[in-house]
Design a protein around this motif. Structure first.
Motif, short mmCIF file in Angstrom:
data_model
loop_
_atom_site.label_atom_id
_atom_site.label_comp_id
_atom_site.label_asym_id
_atom_site.label_seq_id
_atom_site.Cartn_x
_atom_site.Cartn_y
_atom_site.Cartn_z
N GLY A 18 0.79 -1.22 0.00
CA GLY A 18 0.00 0.00 0.00
C GLY A 18 0.82 1.27 0.00
N GLN A 19 2.12 1.18 0.25
CA GLN A 19 2.95 2.37 0.25
C GLN A 19 3.16 2.89 -1.17
OE1 GLN A 19 6.45 1.08 2.58
NE2 GLN A 19 5.78 2.51 4.18
N LYS A 20 3.53 4.17 -1.27
CA LYS A 20 3.73 4.83 -2.55
C LYS A 20 5.23 4.91 -2.87
CE LYS A 20 1.40 8.67 -2.97
NZ LYS A 20 0.84 9.99 -2.60
N VAL A 21 5.60 4.44 -4.06
CA VAL A 21 6.99 4.46 -4.47
C VAL A 21 7.13 5.20 -5.79
CG1 VAL A 21 7.49 2.29 -3.29
CG2 VAL A 21 6.84 2.24 -5.69
N PHE A 22 8.20 5.97 -5.90
CA PHE A 22 8.52 6.72 -7.11
C PHE A 22 9.77 6.14 -7.72
CE2 PHE A 22 10.63 10.78 -8.79
CZ PHE A 22 10.05 10.64 -10.05
N GLY A 81 13.91 0.35 -14.45
CA GLY A 81 12.59 0.89 -14.20
C GLY A 81 11.46 -0.09 -14.49
N THR A 82 11.50 -0.75 -15.64
CA THR A 82 10.43 -1.68 -15.99
C THR A 82 10.40 -2.88 -15.04
OG1 THR A 82 11.90 -2.67 -17.66
CG2 THR A 82 10.29 -1.06 -18.42
N PHE A 83 11.57 -3.32 -14.61
CA PHE A 83 11.63 -4.42 -13.64
C PHE A 83 11.10 -3.94 -12.29
CE2 PHE A 83 13.21 -7.53 -10.74
CZ PHE A 83 13.37 -8.71 -11.45
N ALA A 84 11.51 -2.74 -11.87
CA ALA A 84 11.11 -2.22 -10.56
C ALA A 84 9.61 -2.03 -10.46
CB ALA A 84 11.84 -0.90 -10.29
N ILE A 85 8.99 -1.51 -11.49
CA ILE A 85 7.54 -1.30 -11.46
C ILE A 85 6.82 -2.64 -11.32
CG2 ILE A 85 5.55 -0.64 -12.85
CD1 ILE A 85 6.80 1.75 -11.75
N GLN A 86 7.27 -3.64 -12.06
CA GLN A 86 6.62 -4.95 -11.99
C GLN A 86 6.76 -5.58 -10.60
OE1 GLN A 86 6.89 -7.46 -15.80
NE2 GLN A 86 8.62 -6.05 -16.02
N LEU A 87 7.96 -5.47 -10.01
CA LEU A 87 8.15 -6.02 -8.67
C LEU A 87 7.33 -5.23 -7.65
CD1 LEU A 87 9.46 -8.03 -6.79
CD2 LEU A 87 11.48 -6.55 -6.67
N ALA A 88 7.28 -3.92 -7.81
CA ALA A 88 6.50 -3.08 -6.90
C ALA A 88 5.02 -3.46 -6.94
CB ALA A 88 6.68 -1.61 -7.26
N LYS A 89 4.49 -3.68 -8.13
CA LYS A 89 3.08 -4.07 -8.25
C LYS A 89 2.85 -5.43 -7.62
CE LYS A 89 0.40 -1.96 -9.72
NZ LYS A 89 -0.38 -0.87 -9.10
N HIS A 90 3.80 -6.34 -7.80
CA HIS A 90 3.70 -7.67 -7.20
C HIS A 90 3.65 -7.57 -5.67
CE1 HIS A 90 4.31 -11.97 -6.65
NE2 HIS A 90 5.32 -11.71 -5.85
N LEU A 118 2.48 -2.36 -4.02
CA LEU A 118 2.85 -0.96 -3.84
C LEU A 118 2.20 -0.10 -4.92
CD1 LEU A 118 6.66 -1.58 -3.26
CD2 LEU A 118 4.92 -1.18 -1.51
N LYS A 119 1.96 1.17 -4.60
CA LYS A 119 1.44 2.14 -5.55
C LYS A 119 2.63 2.83 -6.22
CE LYS A 119 -2.72 2.87 -2.79
NZ LYS A 119 -3.53 3.85 -2.01
N THR A 120 2.62 2.90 -7.54
CA THR A 120 3.82 3.32 -8.26
C THR A 120 3.63 4.58 -9.09
OG1 THR A 120 3.25 1.92 -10.16
CG2 THR A 120 4.58 0.93 -8.41
N VAL A 179 5.02 1.93 -20.04
CA VAL A 179 5.13 1.93 -18.58
C VAL A 179 3.81 1.58 -17.90
CG1 VAL A 179 7.08 3.51 -18.60
CG2 VAL A 179 4.76 4.42 -18.39
N LYS A 180 2.70 1.97 -18.53
CA LYS A 180 1.40 1.60 -17.97
C LYS A 180 1.15 0.10 -18.13
CE LYS A 180 -0.86 6.10 -18.44
NZ LYS A 180 -1.94 6.88 -19.09
N SER A 181 1.68 -0.47 -19.21
CA SER A 181 1.46 -1.90 -19.44
C SER A 181 2.17 -2.78 -18.42
CB SER A 181 1.94 -2.28 -20.85
OG SER A 181 3.36 -2.29 -20.94
N VAL A 182 3.23 -2.25 -17.78
CA VAL A 182 3.93 -3.03 -16.76
C VAL A 182 3.49 -2.65 -15.34
CG1 VAL A 182 5.93 -3.51 -18.20
CG2 VAL A 182 5.92 -1.47 -16.76
N GLY A 183 2.53 -1.72 -15.25
CA GLY A 183 1.93 -1.48 -13.94
C GLY A 183 2.04 -0.10 -13.33
N ALA A 184 2.59 0.89 -14.02
CA ALA A 184 2.72 2.23 -13.45
C ALA A 184 1.34 2.84 -13.20
CB ALA A 184 3.54 3.13 -14.36
#
Length: 282
Positions: free
Chosen positions: A87-91, A100-109, A112-114, A126-131
């Motif tokens: 639930g935390q927010k990450v930038f 970046g693309t790896f980080a967003i996917q792991l964050a969504k897993h 986390l809110k990205t 970037v939206k397709s991988v979860g941003a």
């Protein structure tokens, strides 16, 4: 010399020593070279088994070779340098790149809110991988668009790093993979006292501003780890994370290295110092 470049690899085990217990000849593996080691562009290379993991079964060799650097960087940034909660927010800056693309996917897993920055042409990617939130860095200032974030993964210059503090909550976490390094990093790496002093000076401004805002700043220098790659393999085989444009990246790498070789040769022929090459792409 000659110096063989390359850090990441995917390949097949062709020989093992007696003490190797985790792998056998014929295993498909991937890895990242240990600190200050290179050579994966060679046809064969020897590795410590502690740095190697079995390649994910559901991706190609080319895709697997694109994973170790970015995967280990993000894994260590999330799990070793931070204490993230669902639930935390990450930038995550510059999300259309490999890290970046790896980080967003792991964050969504991780639930986390990205948020991220990229150019508008990469919004769909970037939206397709979860941003969740995407800022166009060409027309928008993330400092004005984002606020109250819990964590930032910085991969940009010092100016952007200093601005990033302004969007973090008190007690937020700021991890940089592009510097500046700290005295703690020098100690961790076993560097002499002079390097600790130099790194302390280099990071003085960001550490001072972080302390004033009650922010925790740390510098990350990725380390090889077969154990962490095993965890990443599980995520890839479960389709929680997928490689992005690995084949294109490999083709670009070959083109860049070929261009450098051409420029170097032209420089020698014209007796130019390295870095002062006059050339025209053909």
């Amino acid at each position: 010399m000659p110096l063989v470049l390359g850090h990441d690899l995917a390949g097949v085990v062709v020989e093992t020593r007696k003490m190797v217990t985790k792998f056998k000849v014929g295993d498909e593996v991937y890895a990242r070279t240990a600190e200050f080691s290179i050579g994966t562009f060679a046809e064969f290379i020897a590795f410590d088994q502690a740095d190697v993991a079995l390649k994910p079964k559901n991706i190609t060799m080319e895709e697997a070779a694109s994973i170790p650097l970015v995967g280990l960087t993000v894994w260590q940034a999330f799990f070793e340098k931070a204490n993230l909660k669902k639930g935390q927010k990450v930038f995550i800056q510059a999300e259309s790149g490999g890290v970046g693309t790896f980080a967003i996917q792991l964050a969504k897993h991780l639930g986390l809110k990205t948020a991220t920055t990229t150019s508008r042409k990469n919004f769909d990617l970037v939206k397709s991988v979860g941003a969740d939130v995407v800022v166009d860095y060409k027309t928008q200032d993330f400092e004005n668009e984002l606020k109250d974030y819990d964590y930032i993964l910085n991969s940009q210059d010092n100016k952007t790093l200093l601005k990033s503090i302004n969007i973090l909550k008190p007690k937020g976490q700021l991890v940089s993979i592009s510097g500046p390094p700290t005295a703690e990093f020098a100690k961790e790496m076993g560097f002499p006292w002079m390097m600790k002093f130099i790194f302390s000076m280099l990071s003085g401004k960001i550490r001072k501003k972080s302390k004033q805002r009650n922010i925790h700043y740390s510098f990350l220098f990725m380390k090889a780890s077969g154990t962490q790659l095993e965890e990443i393999t599980k995520l890839i085989e479960s389709d929680a994370i997928r490689p992005i444009d690995a084949t294109v990246a490999a083709a670009c790498l070959i083109a860049v290295i070929s261009t450098i070789a051409i420029l170097y040769q032209r420089g020698r022929e014209r007796n130019y110092p390295l870095g002062q090459l006059d050339f025209q792409m053909e």
